[in-house]
Design a protein around this motif. Structure first.
Motif, PDB file in Angstrom:
ATOM      1  N   TYR A   6       0.833  -1.201   0.000  1.00 10.37           N
ATOM      2  CA  TYR A   6       0.000   0.000   0.000  1.00 10.37           C
ATOM      3  C   TYR A   6       0.875   1.261   0.000  1.00 10.37           C
ATOM      4  O   TYR A   6       0.603   2.241  -0.691  1.00 10.37           O
ATOM      5  CB  TYR A   6      -0.952  -0.017   1.204  1.00 10.37           C
ATOM      6  CG  TYR A   6      -1.827   1.218   1.284  1.00 10.37           C
ATOM      7  CD1 TYR A   6      -1.616   2.157   2.283  1.00 10.37           C
ATOM      8  CD2 TYR A   6      -2.832   1.452   0.362  1.00 10.37           C
ATOM      9  CE1 TYR A   6      -2.386   3.297   2.339  1.00 10.37           C
ATOM     10  CE2 TYR A   6      -3.610   2.587   0.426  1.00 10.37           C
ATOM     11  CZ  TYR A   6      -3.382   3.507   1.420  1.00 10.37           C
ATOM     12  OH  TYR A   6      -4.146   4.649   1.476  1.00 10.37           O
ATOM     13  N   PHE A   7       1.948   1.210   0.768  1.00  6.47           N
ATOM     14  CA  PHE A   7       2.870   2.344   0.858  1.00  6.47           C
ATOM     15  C   PHE A   7       3.520   2.618  -0.498  1.00  6.47           C
ATOM     16  O   PHE A   7       3.662   3.769  -0.927  1.00  6.47           O
ATOM     17  CB  PHE A   7       3.939   2.029   1.913  1.00  6.47           C
ATOM     18  CG  PHE A   7       4.820   3.196   2.243  1.00  6.47           C
ATOM     19  CD1 PHE A   7       6.068   3.310   1.674  1.00  6.47           C
ATOM     20  CD2 PHE A   7       4.408   4.186   3.113  1.00  6.47           C
ATOM     21  CE1 PHE A   7       6.889   4.391   1.966  1.00  6.47           C
ATOM     22  CE2 PHE A   7       5.208   5.265   3.405  1.00  6.47           C
ATOM     23  CZ  PHE A   7       6.460   5.365   2.834  1.00  6.47           C
ATOM     24  N   ILE A   8       3.917   1.532  -1.198  1.00  2.60           N
ATOM     25  CA  ILE A   8       4.537   1.689  -2.529  1.00  2.60           C
ATOM     26  C   ILE A   8       3.516   2.272  -3.514  1.00  2.60           C
ATOM     27  O   ILE A   8       3.856   3.134  -4.338  1.00  2.60           O
ATOM     28  CB  ILE A   8       5.082   0.334  -3.026  1.00  2.60           C
ATOM     29  CG1 ILE A   8       6.283  -0.068  -2.184  1.00  2.60           C
ATOM     30  CG2 ILE A   8       5.477   0.394  -4.489  1.00  2.60           C
ATOM     31  CD1 ILE A   8       6.713  -1.505  -2.347  1.00  2.60           C
ATOM     32  N   PHE A   9       2.263   1.837  -3.386  1.00  3.81           N
ATOM     33  CA  PHE A   9       1.198   2.393  -4.233  1.00  3.81           C
ATOM     34  C   PHE A   9       1.085   3.902  -4.009  1.00  3.81           C
ATOM     35  O   PHE A   9       0.980   4.686  -4.961  1.00  3.81           O
ATOM     36  CB  PHE A   9      -0.128   1.681  -3.922  1.00  3.81           C
ATOM     37  CG  PHE A   9      -1.350   2.371  -4.466  1.00  3.81           C
ATOM     38  CD1 PHE A   9      -2.220   3.051  -3.633  1.00  3.81           C
ATOM     39  CD2 PHE A   9      -1.620   2.339  -5.823  1.00  3.81           C
ATOM     40  CE1 PHE A   9      -3.330   3.689  -4.140  1.00  3.81           C
ATOM     41  CE2 PHE A   9      -2.739   2.974  -6.339  1.00  3.81           C
ATOM     42  CZ  PHE A   9      -3.598   3.661  -5.499  1.00  3.81           C
ATOM     43  N   CYS A  10       1.137   4.329  -2.736  1.00  4.17           N
ATOM     44  CA  CYS A  10       1.059   5.767  -2.428  1.00  4.17           C
ATOM     45  C   CYS A  10       2.276   6.508  -2.990  1.00  4.17           C
ATOM     46  O   CYS A  10       2.162   7.634  -3.469  1.00  4.17           O
ATOM     47  CB  CYS A  10       0.996   5.986  -0.910  1.00  4.17           C
ATOM     48  SG  CYS A  10      -0.540   5.452  -0.177  1.00  4.17           S
ATOM     49  N   THR A  11       3.448   5.863  -2.935  1.00  5.69           N
ATOM     50  CA  THR A  11       4.676   6.488  -3.470  1.00  5.69           C
ATOM     51  C   THR A  11       4.541   6.699  -4.972  1.00  5.69           C
ATOM     52  O   THR A  11       4.870   7.775  -5.491  1.00  5.69           O
ATOM     53  CB  THR A  11       5.897   5.591  -3.195  1.00  5.69           C
ATOM     54  OG1 THR A  11       5.948   5.310  -1.807  1.00  5.69           O
ATOM     55  CG2 THR A  11       7.176   6.252  -3.625  1.00  5.69           C
ATOM     56  N   VAL A  12       4.075   5.664  -5.669  1.00  4.76           N
ATOM     57  CA  VAL A  12       3.938   5.754  -7.133  1.00  4.76           C
ATOM     58  C   VAL A  12       2.933   6.855  -7.479  1.00  4.76           C
ATOM     59  O   VAL A  12       3.157   7.644  -8.405  1.00  4.76           O
ATOM     60  CB  VAL A  12       3.488   4.395  -7.715  1.00  4.76           C
ATOM     61  CG1 VAL A  12       3.092   4.519  -9.165  1.00  4.76           C
ATOM     62  CG2 VAL A  12       4.597   3.370  -7.567  1.00  4.76           C
ATOM     63  N   MET A  13       1.848   6.937  -6.670  1.00  4.21           N
ATOM     64  CA  MET A  13       0.844   7.977  -6.945  1.00  4.21           C
ATOM     65  C   MET A  13       1.433   9.365  -6.713  1.00  4.21           C
ATOM     66  O   MET A  13       1.184  10.297  -7.490  1.00  4.21           O
ATOM     67  CB  MET A  13      -0.362   7.767  -6.031  1.00  4.21           C
ATOM     68  CG  MET A  13      -1.620   8.208  -6.716  1.00  4.21           C
ATOM     69  SD  MET A  13      -3.125   7.590  -6.093  1.00  4.21           S
ATOM     70  CE  MET A  13      -3.163   8.221  -4.473  1.00  4.21           C
ATOM     71  N   SER A  14       2.229   9.514  -5.657  1.00  4.52           N
ATOM     72  CA  SER A  14       2.867  10.803  -5.382  1.00  4.52           C
ATOM     73  C   SER A  14       3.775  11.213  -6.527  1.00  4.52           C
ATOM     74  O   SER A  14       3.789  12.366  -6.946  1.00  4.52           O
ATOM     75  CB  SER A  14       3.705  10.728  -4.108  1.00  4.52           C
ATOM     76  OG  SER A  14       2.912  10.809  -2.972  1.00  4.52           O
TER      77      SER A  14
END
Lengths: 244, 224
Positions: A172-180
């Motif tokens: 989930y954290f990596i998903f947020c990073t990619v979105m950022s």
């Protein structure tokens, strides 16, 4: 105004709400069926979707514009998305298992940090106080929801499941990073300009810094699951000794 | 200095995290894991190339910033090691194990392998560090999966492989006119790459001897 009073009032309102919620829901639903136990969580997510909508309208009214930072795409916004999935999927489905650990593990850490970390600087304007109150209420209720799920055993804590939960939270954290990165802001995760993790990202780079945060997530998951395992074992030993 | 520290931390933690998962879930065979991680490593390598290419206009990859490295060669031979059951496949496996530290050494000698002036987020750096971690992890999984021990002759094949890399590196830098100078530092880098295969073999030999000695002692104690 003293910053302890400023943040104390905001924290106090959050803690009061959380305590009342826990007392009522544990009294009524602690020994109920699985579907009955989900009712307080349904109440929580509906309440906070309403609060998020109110916050967005308050922003638009005050600023006459809408910044992407106001939208619910942050890491802590997982509460709004995973709670509906938990409440509307089968008990042992993979989606439910993943969402339960994403809802509980970060909430325990972030909710606790919000309770005890008081920033040194603050803005005395009404706008800032309202947003700060919303943020504290939101994060402390995340913690309340996590405690409720642990106490009523909606989320089982076997020690070896720490690995599964760490991978889910990291994903989930990596998903947020990619979105950022895709939106070219740090709205989903802390970025190089943030006060909390800016020092890390400026030293080693944004993506490498996020890899280190993933490593820390593993360690934190191991500590949380280990602590709960030890507490449960101690409680079970005490209970079995009393029975003897 | 900070980058070197990050590289070592990632190379240490990535295998530890995966091996903890293997210990917890106890898979029957390592084949599926090997395939999964090899495909992941290849995906990361392709992503690294395309991300670097995207920094330059007209979608033309500038020759002197191709980021061609030792790890690119390892991404190719790992699949031979996994899928080829013949002696050639076994040799590729052994070469991969014995040269698993070489991407780290290349990064230590030449930071241009993972740095780019346009890489604002540090994405290429992170991808290269992760690849180094996956190479060490795959080498450990190969060792755990192997039934036969690595013979000393395999060191010779690894040295030939490194010499092949040195020739390709020389030709690529010479014909593409990069700013890499073929001075004592370049020769030192290639020498260290060759010596590292011996170093890895020594560690493998000593660890194997120690673990087998431990096993025979336990068997003797049980018999007694």
């Amino acid at each position: 105004m003293n910053r302890w009073i400023y943040y104390g009032v905001a924290n106090g309102i959050g803690v009061l709400f959380g305590t009342i919620f826990l007392i009522i829901s544990l009294k009524k639903y602690k020994n109920s069926s699985y579907n009955e136990k989900l009712k307080p969580l349904k109440f929580l997510y509906v309440l906070f979707i309403l609060l998020e909508i109110l916050k967005i309208f308050y922003h638009i009214t005050y600023n006459q514009s809408l910044s992407p930072k106001v939208l619910s795409f942050a890491f802590c916004s997982n509460f709004l998305y995973v709670y509906p999935i938990i409440c509307h999927t089968k008990e042992n489905s993979m989606a439910s298992r993943i969402c339960k650990v994403i809802a509980v593990v970060p909430s325990l850490v972030i909710g606790t940090l919000y309770l005890f970390l008081i920033p040194k600087t603050y803005n005395l304007s009404t706008f800032s106080f309202v947003l700060n109150l919303h943020s504290r209420l939101y994060h402390i209720t995340m913690l309340t929801g996590a405690i409720y799920m642990i106490v009523v055993k909606l989320c089982n804590f076997k020690f070896k499941d720490f690995y599964f939960s760490a991978i889910s939270v990291c994903a989930y954290f990596i998903f947020c990073t990619v979105m950022s990165m895709a939106l070219n802001t740090n709205i989903a995760n802390y970025g190089p300009s943030s006060k909390q993790l800016g020092f890390l990202y400026n030293k080693v780079g944004y993506v490498v810094g996020n890899i280190f945060v993933c490593f820390v997530v593993f360690v934190i998951a191991m500590v949380i699951y280990g602590a709960i395992y030890i507490i449960k074992k101690h409680y079970n030993n005490k209970y079995s000794k009393k029975n003897d | 200095m900070i980058d070197v520290l990050c590289l070592f931390l990632i190379v240490i933690f990535v295998p530890i995290i995966v091996l903890v998962g293997i210990k917890i879930y106890n898979p029957n065979s390592y084949k599926k894991l090997l395939v999964a991680f090899a495909i992941t490593m290849l995906g990361i390598e392709l992503l690294r190339f395309f991300v670097n290419a995207s920094f330059y206009e007209s979608a033309i990859v500038p020759s002197n910033d191709l980021k061609l490295s030792f790890v690119t060669f390892l991404c190719v031979i790992v699949f031979f090691g996994i899928f080829n059951k013949s002696k050639f496949g076994e040799t590729c496996k052994n070469i991969f194990i014995l040269t698993s530290l070489n991407p780290i050494i290349v990064a230590l000698f030449n930071s241009k392998v993972y740095l780019s002036p346009f890489d604002n987020y540090g994405l290429i750096k992170a991808l290269y560090f992760l690849e180094c971690g996956f190479v060490v992890l795959l080498a450990i999984l190969f060792v755990l999966d192997k039934k036969e021990e690595i013979k000393p002759l395999q060191m010779l094949y690894s040295i030939i492989f490194v010499l092949g890399y040195a020739v390709v590196n020389f030709m690529a830098n010479y014909f593409w006119k990069t700013d890499i100078k073929f001075n004592w530092l370049w020769f030192l880098q290639m020498s260290v790459l060759i010596i590292s295969t011996t170093f890895v073999y020594l560690i493998y030999y000593l660890l194997r001897k120690w673990l087998l000695k431990d096993k025979t002692n336990k068997v003797k104690n049980i018999d007694e």
